[in-house]
Design an enzyme around this catalytic site. Structure first.
Site, PDB file in Angstrom:
ATOM      1  N   HIS A 169      -0.957  -3.516   1.392  1.00  0.00           N
ATOM      2  CA  HIS A 169      -0.847  -3.893  -0.021  1.00  0.00           C
ATOM      3  C   HIS A 169      -0.612  -2.627  -0.843  1.00  0.00           C
ATOM      4  O   HIS A 169      -1.307  -1.618  -0.641  1.00  0.00           O
ATOM      5  CB  HIS A 169      -2.148  -4.579  -0.462  1.00  0.00           C
ATOM      6  CG  HIS A 169      -2.122  -5.000  -1.897  1.00  0.00           C
ATOM      7  ND1 HIS A 169      -1.393  -6.093  -2.329  1.00  0.00           N
ATOM      8  CD2 HIS A 169      -2.687  -4.457  -2.997  1.00  0.00           C
ATOM      9  CE1 HIS A 169      -1.540  -6.206  -3.639  1.00  0.00           C
ATOM     10  NE2 HIS A 169      -2.319  -5.228  -4.073  1.00  0.00           N
TER      11      HIS A 169
ATOM     12  N   GLU B 270       2.709   4.197   2.709  1.00  0.00           N
ATOM     13  CA  GLU B 270       2.603   2.978   3.534  1.00  0.00           C
ATOM     14  C   GLU B 270       3.177   3.239   4.913  1.00  0.00           C
ATOM     15  O   GLU B 270       2.619   2.829   5.933  1.00  0.00           O
ATOM     16  CB  GLU B 270       3.365   1.816   2.878  1.00  0.00           C
ATOM     17  CG  GLU B 270       2.779   1.355   1.561  1.00  0.00           C
ATOM     18  CD  GLU B 270       3.462   0.102   1.022  1.00  0.00           C
ATOM     19  OE1 GLU B 270       3.888  -0.761   1.806  1.00  0.00           O
ATOM     20  OE2 GLU B 270       3.585  -0.015  -0.216  1.00  0.00           O
TER      21      GLU B 270
HETATM   22  C1  GRF Z   1       5.320  -3.239   0.470  1.00  0.00           C
HETATM   23  O1  GRF Z   1       5.157  -2.609  -0.776  1.00  0.00           O
HETATM   24  C2  GRF Z   1       4.016  -3.788   0.960  1.00  0.00           C
HETATM   25  O2  GRF Z   1       2.917  -3.019   0.550  1.00  0.00           O
HETATM   26  C3  GRF Z   1       3.972  -5.142   0.298  1.00  0.00           C
HETATM   27  O3  GRF Z   1       5.295  -5.606   0.338  1.00  0.00           O
HETATM   28  C4  GRF Z   1       6.183  -4.498   0.371  1.00  0.00           C
HETATM   29  C5  GRF Z   1       7.055  -4.662   1.569  1.00  0.00           C
HETATM   30  O4  GRF Z   1       8.081  -3.719   1.598  1.00  0.00           O
HETATM   31  N1  GRF Z   1       3.038  -6.001   0.957  1.00  0.00           N
HETATM   32  P1  GRF Z   1       9.031  -3.618   2.860  1.00  0.00           P
HETATM   33  O5  GRF Z   1       9.683  -5.003   3.034  1.00  0.00           O
HETATM   34  O6  GRF Z   1       8.203  -3.233   4.037  1.00  0.00           O
HETATM   35  O7  GRF Z   1      10.043  -2.582   2.489  1.00  0.00           O
END
Ligand code: GRF
Length: 222
Positions: free
Chosen positions: A114, A179
């Site tokens: 998240h 992330e």
């Molecule tokens: C990310 O920001 C994640 O934290 C959220 O959705 C987005 C997904 O991005 N849950 P991606 O499709 O992995 O580029």
């Protein structure tokens, strides 16, 4: 790494799939004791499906619109996940709530990322919400999935500063960079069976918490 049996991951994604890509890349570079056995999207147009196919990973679309209820959709997803022997379900931008049927099929084995420091800013458009709130920090959270919206036990978090000139997209990009680091790392901890879950408290066997403080704006040392 390397001596470990590979954990079987299924990645569920609805969008562009940059988190999926970071997991694919680290698997390919031999940095994860993990194998992505299946990618599922509920969205036929998801970039994640293309990324999976490009990497030679089985990828399917299960379109939620074709199901009468959330439970029926989840049942179809669970059946596919079980078919391929999934050991850890990785939600990576999967824009569907998870029903009890799904949770019971993979107890404590569904994780999500998240783009905020939970429990602040659950839900959608959280980068903009953090900016508009005037927060000085945001970041990302990897957590176990439970029956709520972004409420499950927290496994790891990364913190980034928010700058006065930030837009939703500049902050989102800063968070995404983190992330792509913490999600693969958490998967590796699962592969190594180091994730210890005690109610809401999750520890990583052999890891201590960092012992440093961030202050924004910075203050002079006294
Ligand atoms: C990310 O920001 C994640 O934290 C959220 O959705 C987005 C997904 O991005 N849950 P991606 O499709 O992995 O580029």
């Amino acid at each position: 790494m390397g001596l470990q049996k590979k954990i079987k991951l299924a990645v569920l994604a609805s969008g562009s799939g940059s988190n999926l890509q970071s997991i694919i890349d680290q698997c390919q570079q031999g940095q994860l004791d993990a194998e992505i056995v299946l990618v599922i999207s509920n969205n036929p147009a998801a970039g994640a499906l293309e990324r999976a196919k490009h990497a030679g990973i089985d990828a399917i679309c299960i379109n939620h619109r074709k199901f009468a209820s959330r439970e029926e959709f989840d049942q179809a997803v669970v059946a596919k996940l079980q078919d391929v022997g999934t050991e850890l379900v990785v939600l990576a931008g999967f824009m569907r709530l998870i029903s009890a049927i799904f949770l019971q099929a993979f107890p404590q084995r569904i994780i999500n990322i998240h783009p905020a420091l939970l429990p602040a800013f659950p839900g959608l458009h959280v980068q903009l919400k953090a900016i508009e709130y005037g927060a000085k920090f945001s970041g990302c959270t990897v957590h176990l999935v439970d029956g709520g919206v972004d409420t499950g036990p927290i496994i790891a978090q990364a913190v980034v500063p928010i700058f006065a000139e930030d837009s939703e997209s500049t902050l989102a990009a800063r968070i995404l960079e983190q992330e792509h680091k913490i999600y693969p790392q958490v998967i590796q901890w699962f592969a190594e069976e180091r994730v210890i879950i005690d109610g809401r408290k999750v520890q990583i066997h052999g890891h201590k918490a960092i012992d440093s403080v961030l202050i924004n704006p910075p203050i002079a040392e006294i």
